[in-house]
Motif scaffolding. Structure first.
Motif, PDB file in Angstrom:
ATOM      1  N   LEU A   1       0.793  -1.233   0.000  1.00 13.12           N
ATOM      2  CA  LEU A   1       0.000   0.000   0.000  1.00 13.12           C
ATOM      3  C   LEU A   1       0.829   1.289   0.000  1.00 13.12           C
ATOM      4  O   LEU A   1       0.392   2.289  -0.547  1.00 13.12           O
ATOM      5  N   LEU A   2       1.977   1.300   0.622  1.00 13.21           N
ATOM      6  CA  LEU A   2       2.796   2.522   0.688  1.00 13.21           C
ATOM      7  C   LEU A   2       4.230   2.210   0.253  1.00 13.21           C
ATOM      8  O   LEU A   2       5.167   2.322   1.042  1.00 13.21           O
ATOM      9  N   PRO A   3       4.434   1.829  -0.998  1.00 14.94           N
ATOM     10  CA  PRO A   3       5.759   1.342  -1.412  1.00 14.94           C
ATOM     11  C   PRO A   3       6.879   2.357  -1.281  1.00 14.94           C
ATOM     12  O   PRO A   3       8.041   1.974  -1.098  1.00 14.94           O
ATOM     13  N   ASP A   4       6.566   3.654  -1.368  1.00 11.39           N
ATOM     14  CA  ASP A   4       7.617   4.664  -1.344  1.00 11.39           C
ATOM     15  C   ASP A   4       7.828   5.313   0.019  1.00 11.39           C
ATOM     16  O   ASP A   4       8.697   6.172   0.165  1.00 11.39           O
ATOM     17  N   HIS A   5       7.031   4.920   1.002  1.00 12.86           N
ATOM     18  CA  HIS A   5       7.191   5.534   2.316  1.00 12.86           C
ATOM     19  C   HIS A   5       8.459   5.011   2.982  1.00 12.86           C
ATOM     20  O   HIS A   5       8.728   3.813   2.974  1.00 12.86           O
ATOM     21  N   GLU A   6       9.236   5.900   3.558  1.00 12.89           N
ATOM     22  CA  GLU A   6      10.565   5.542   4.055  1.00 12.89           C
ATOM     23  C   GLU A   6      10.573   4.936   5.453  1.00 12.89           C
ATOM     24  O   GLU A   6      11.599   4.413   5.896  1.00 12.89           O
ATOM     25  N   SER A   7       9.452   4.985   6.169  1.00 12.87           N
ATOM     26  CA  SER A   7       9.462   4.416   7.520  1.00 12.87           C
ATOM     27  C   SER A   7       8.237   3.574   7.857  1.00 12.87           C
ATOM     28  O   SER A   7       8.255   2.866   8.870  1.00 12.87           O
ATOM     29  N   VAL A   8       7.183   3.622   7.061  1.00  9.26           N
ATOM     30  CA  VAL A   8       5.981   2.840   7.345  1.00  9.26           C
ATOM     31  C   VAL A   8       5.786   1.776   6.264  1.00  9.26           C
ATOM     32  O   VAL A   8       5.865   2.065   5.075  1.00  9.26           O
ATOM     33  N   TRP A   9       5.541   0.568   6.722  1.00 15.52           N
ATOM     34  CA  TRP A   9       5.213  -0.557   5.842  1.00 15.52           C
ATOM     35  C   TRP A   9       3.747  -0.877   6.060  1.00 15.52           C
ATOM     36  O   TRP A   9       3.323  -1.220   7.171  1.00 15.52           O
ATOM     37  N   ALA A  10       2.947  -0.756   5.025  1.00 11.95           N
ATOM     38  CA  ALA A  10       1.520  -1.051   5.117  1.00 11.95           C
ATOM     39  C   ALA A  10       1.133  -1.984   3.980  1.00 11.95           C
ATOM     40  O   ALA A  10       1.553  -1.786   2.837  1.00 11.95           O
ATOM     41  N   TYR A  11       0.353  -3.009   4.300  1.00 12.26           N
ATOM     42  CA  TYR A  11      -0.104  -3.930   3.265  1.00 12.26           C
ATOM     43  C   TYR A  11      -1.442  -4.541   3.661  1.00 12.26           C
ATOM     44  O   TYR A  11      -1.825  -4.561   4.834  1.00 12.26           O
ATOM     45  N   ARG A  12      -2.144  -5.004   2.645  1.00  7.54           N
ATOM     46  CA  ARG A  12      -3.433  -5.647   2.817  1.00  7.54           C
ATOM     47  C   ARG A  12      -3.303  -7.117   2.440  1.00  7.54           C
ATOM     48  O   ARG A  12      -2.670  -7.462   1.439  1.00  7.54           O
ATOM     49  N   MET A  13      -3.893  -8.000   3.259  1.00  7.47           N
ATOM     50  CA  MET A  13      -3.976  -9.425   2.951  1.00  7.47           C
ATOM     51  C   MET A  13      -5.444  -9.780   2.756  1.00  7.47           C
ATOM     52  O   MET A  13      -6.295  -9.369   3.560  1.00  7.47           O
ATOM     53  N   GLU A  14      -5.752 -10.548   1.701  1.00 11.67           N
ATOM     54  CA  GLU A  14      -7.136 -10.879   1.378  1.00 11.67           C
ATOM     55  C   GLU A  14      -7.273 -12.348   1.005  1.00 11.67           C
ATOM     56  O   GLU A  14      -6.421 -12.896   0.294  1.00 11.67           O
ATOM     57  N   LEU A  15      -8.338 -12.962   1.491  1.00  9.98           N
ATOM     58  CA  LEU A  15      -8.618 -14.354   1.161  1.00  9.98           C
ATOM     59  C   LEU A  15     -10.103 -14.634   1.370  1.00  9.98           C
ATOM     60  O   LEU A  15     -10.620 -14.450   2.483  1.00  9.98           O
ATOM     61  N   ASP A  16     -10.786 -15.081   0.331  1.00  8.09           N
ATOM     62  CA  ASP A  16     -12.177 -15.543   0.431  1.00  8.09           C
ATOM     63  C   ASP A  16     -13.067 -14.567   1.190  1.00  8.09           C
ATOM     64  O   ASP A  16     -13.825 -14.942   2.094  1.00  8.09           O
ATOM     65  N   GLY A  17     -12.970 -13.293   0.854  1.00  6.43           N
ATOM     66  CA  GLY A  17     -13.834 -12.295   1.458  1.00  6.43           C
ATOM     67  C   GLY A  17     -13.320 -11.700   2.749  1.00  6.43           C
ATOM     68  O   GLY A  17     -13.881 -10.703   3.242  1.00  6.43           O
ATOM     69  N   GLU A  18     -12.260 -12.290   3.325  1.00  6.96           N
ATOM     70  CA  GLU A  18     -11.659 -11.706   4.526  1.00  6.96           C
ATOM     71  C   GLU A  18     -10.488 -10.825   4.115  1.00  6.96           C
ATOM     72  O   GLU A  18      -9.675 -11.210   3.259  1.00  6.96           O
ATOM     73  N   ALA A  19     -10.408  -9.644   4.717  1.00 14.94           N
ATOM     74  CA  ALA A  19      -9.309  -8.729   4.425  1.00 14.94           C
ATOM     75  C   ALA A  19      -8.786  -8.141   5.730  1.00 14.94           C
ATOM     76  O   ALA A  19      -9.544  -7.870   6.666  1.00 14.94           O
ATOM     77  N   VAL A  20      -7.464  -7.946   5.789  1.00  9.84           N
ATOM     78  CA  VAL A  20      -6.831  -7.347   6.964  1.00  9.84           C
ATOM     79  C   VAL A  20      -5.850  -6.286   6.509  1.00  9.84           C
ATOM     80  O   VAL A  20      -5.281  -6.353   5.405  1.00  9.84           O
ATOM     81  N   LEU A  21      -5.623  -5.313   7.366  1.00  6.84           N
ATOM     82  CA  LEU A  21      -4.668  -4.243   7.118  1.00  6.84           C
ATOM     83  C   LEU A  21      -3.559  -4.346   8.151  1.00  6.84           C
ATOM     84  O   LEU A  21      -3.820  -4.378   9.364  1.00  6.84           O
ATOM     85  N   VAL A  22      -2.313  -4.392   7.681  1.00  4.88           N
ATOM     86  CA  VAL A  22      -1.142  -4.429   8.560  1.00  4.88           C
ATOM     87  C   VAL A  22      -0.384  -3.132   8.390  1.00  4.88           C
ATOM     88  O   VAL A  22      -0.045  -2.743   7.263  1.00  4.88           O
ATOM     89  N   THR A  23      -0.140  -2.426   9.490  1.00  8.57           N
ATOM     90  CA  THR A  23       0.645  -1.189   9.446  1.00  8.57           C
ATOM     91  C   THR A  23       1.782  -1.293  10.449  1.00  8.57           C
ATOM     92  O   THR A  23       1.571  -1.621  11.621  1.00  8.57           O
ATOM     93  N   LEU A  24       2.995  -0.988   9.982  1.00  7.21           N
ATOM     94  CA  LEU A  24       4.214  -1.151  10.777  1.00  7.21           C
ATOM     95  C   LEU A  24       5.069   0.110  10.657  1.00  7.21           C
ATOM     96  O   LEU A  24       5.442   0.494   9.538  1.00  7.21           O
ATOM     97  N   ASN A  25       5.396   0.723  11.760  1.00  2.00           N
ATOM     98  CA  ASN A  25       6.243   1.913  11.762  1.00  2.00           C
ATOM     99  C   ASN A  25       7.670   1.520  12.135  1.00  2.00           C
ATOM    100  O   ASN A  25       7.964   1.241  13.292  1.00  2.00           O
ATOM    101  N   PHE A  26       8.555   1.496  11.149  1.00  2.00           N
ATOM    102  CA  PHE A  26       9.954   1.123  11.367  1.00  2.00           C
ATOM    103  C   PHE A  26      10.792   2.339  11.774  1.00  2.00           C
ATOM    104  O   PHE A  26      11.946   2.449  11.378  1.00  2.00           O
TER     105      PHE A  26
END
Length: 551
Positions: free
Chosen positions: A479-504
């Motif tokens: 989700l934020l490929p160019d951000h220099e300190s935050v890693w954010a991504y979405r995981m999806e499977l069979d209608g379930e979705a989650v958001l992971v946000t990590l501040n490095f």
């Protein structure tokens, strides 16, 4: 994403380095009985599989990766009866055991090599021998120096891509391959559950052994990594051995890209997973002693590429016995050791693939403050420093002390820290490698007593992964490929979705993530008081990790 369900895709693997895990007899070296005594710790973490580093008979020049008898147990670790009891105890806890196997090379103390030196019964062709005392090509050893060693008794030189005690086997010889298949079947018939295959993509060398590019840090690697018949030999190996068993296999593959890895781990490939090194080279400069500063955007790009482009199954790891401790390498081993250790665990357990936890990672063990070359045991670290001194590139260890502190494999090999006693509960004797001085604060006993510890958080992550298949089989979106300190991504499977946000970052950081506007339940976080999210704007505290379900 390949959604075919299998036990090894859903497993959590715990890696044990036996020399450093637990010593039961006071000789300062970990052993099989010591592992048995601590199995409940591994089981309580929620691990499904134990990956056991080599325990075969060995001169221990490279801590067991120089195997002199593939069908015997090294006496410092115990006996075959001890190993059989370990396997039984592992299985009794509903866990499985995979063995580490090095068959690109053998010890020069192996009977095959002794017969090869004597040119007995065709064994000369088991290894790469060349006439003369001048290196047959310019290939380098991964531990420094030439990859050729002159044997005065034979009057010839032999190839060793690692230490000179580890002679490369000639896999072009069908007798070598058959013997390797036989020894693998020996262990499979004993009831093991698979193999971790050491540097397995190096087994095929090109005809003529041509010179390599001298500008490479590891000269010759373009020829011996994924050589001309590697795929063929591994397919033959799989068919002759573990394809007949319900096993998991993971191959350590040097200098491999995602396209080549796909050949090995696609549904028709010879292995289930590979360990690649792209993300482990993110802070690697042109040479081992010239590291570079790593940045999060590069790390994110590499991991994201493997999440989306691999045609096969991912292995997930951030450290092992050959890598530095993760909080010291990728995060903060000081003020934010607890928070950043949890953040890295969150990353490990919320990506698609099979996660590997290396002993001590679950309590946030850190790198060791090495102060002299004499303290080190690691052949790679010692060899690289001595090579640089001999070449006149440096005058002393002190010039590269911090680099060695940051990079040495011995960082991962210091004894497991069980409690705050003199030797961290590892041994009653003198430990073979120094115990980290911070063991009075960083240890399993302390972590067990602290409900807010990294250890307890890892258990929560294992439970989360078991409850939500989206973290095993889900599709990854960066989700934020160019951000220099935050890693954010979405995981999806069979209608379930989650958001992971990590501040490095060690500072509070605000970002806008469109998915955040539709967050629902907070599934896990490394701060107790994570605020409710009501729009796309997120403010993350230092090393904060959050996992939200999405509506």
């Amino acid at each position: 994403m390949d959604e075919q369900r299998t036990w090894w895709k859903e497993a959590v693997v715990y890696q044990i380095y036996p020399r450093s895990f637990n010593d039961s007899d006071g000789d300062g070296v970990g052993d099989l009985q010591g592992i048995i005594d601590r199995l409940d710790h591994v089981a309580s973490l929620g691990a499904d599989v134990i990956w056991l580093n080599p325990v075969y008979e060995s001169p221990q020049e490279d801590n067991g990766y120089d195997i002199s008898d593939y069908r015997a147990i090294h006496e410092e670790y115990g006996s075959m009866a001890d190993w059989e009891r370990l396997l039984e105890e592992v299985h009794d806890r509903d866990m499985r055991l995979i063995m580490d196997l090095a068959v690109n090379h053998s010890s020069t103390e192996h009977e095959w090599f002794k017969k090869s030196r004597r040119d007995e019964d065709g064994y000369r062709e088991y290894y790469y021998w060349r006439d003369g005392d001048v290196p047959a090509n310019n290939w380098k050893s991964g531990f420094g120096g030439s990859a050729w060693e002159y044997d005065e008794e034979v009057g010839m030189q032999y190839l060793h891509l690692f230490d000179d005690s580890q002679a490369d086997l000639n896999w072009d010889n069908p007798d070598v391959r058959e013997d390797v298949h036989d020894l693998m079947n020996f262990w499979l018939e004993k009831g093991i559950d698979g193999f971790r295959l050491d540097v397995i993509n190096l087994v095929s060398k090109p005809e003529g052994l041509p010179d390599g590019d001298p500008s490479q840090d590891w000269v010759g690697i373009e020829h011996f990594a994924d050589g001309p018949r590697a795929q063929e030999y591994l397919e033959e190996m799989a068919e002759a051995t573990y394809d007949d068993y319900d096993t998991m296999t993971v191959g350590e593959c040097i200098d491999i890209d995602v396209e080549t890895a796909s050949d090995y781990v696609s549904p028709d490939g010879p292995m289930d997973m590979v360990f690649h090194f792209e993300h482990m080279l993110v802070d690697m400069g042109d040479r081992w002693l010239t590291p570079s500063e790593w940045n999060l955007t590069d790390l994110k790009a590499i991991v994201s590429h493997w999440q989306t482009e691999l045609d096969g199954w991912n292995s997930l790891y951030l450290t092992n016995h050959d890598q530095p401790r993760i909080v010291s390498r990728f995060a903060d081993d000081g003020e934010y050791r607890r928070e950043s250790g949890k953040l890295l665990g969150t990353l490990l357990f919320t990506l698609s693939g099979t996660p590997y936890v290396y002993q001590g990672q679950e309590i946030g063990m850190t790198n060791y403050p090495w102060s002299s070359l004499d303290e080190l045991d690691d052949l790679q670290s010692i060899g690289k420093v001595e090579e640089a001194i001999e070449a006149g590139e440096i005058d002393s260890f002190e010039e590269v002390q911090q680099i060695v502190r940051d990079r040495s494999r011995d960082n991962a090999r210091t004894p497991m820290q069980w409690d705050d006693s003199e030797n961290a509960g590892f041994t009653d004797g003198d430990p073979w490698l120094s115990v980290n001085p911070n063991h009075d604060e960083v240890n399993v006993k302390q972590a067990e007593a602290d409900e807010d510890s990294i250890l307890h958080y890892y258990r929560d992550l294992v439970d989360l992964r078991e409850d939500h298949e989206v973290f095993v089989y889900g599709d990854y979106t960066h989700l934020l490929p160019d951000h220099e300190s935050v890693w954010a991504y979405r995981m999806e499977l069979d209608g379930e979705a989650v958001l992971v946000t990590l501040n490095f970052s060690d500072t509070e950081t605000s970002v806008t993530v469109d998915d955040a506007a539709r967050t629902n339940d907070l599934l896990v976080a490394n701060y107790d008081d994570a605020p409710t999210v009501t729009d796309a704007n997120l403010t993350l505290r230092p090393y904060e990790a959050r996992v939200h379900s999405l509506n």
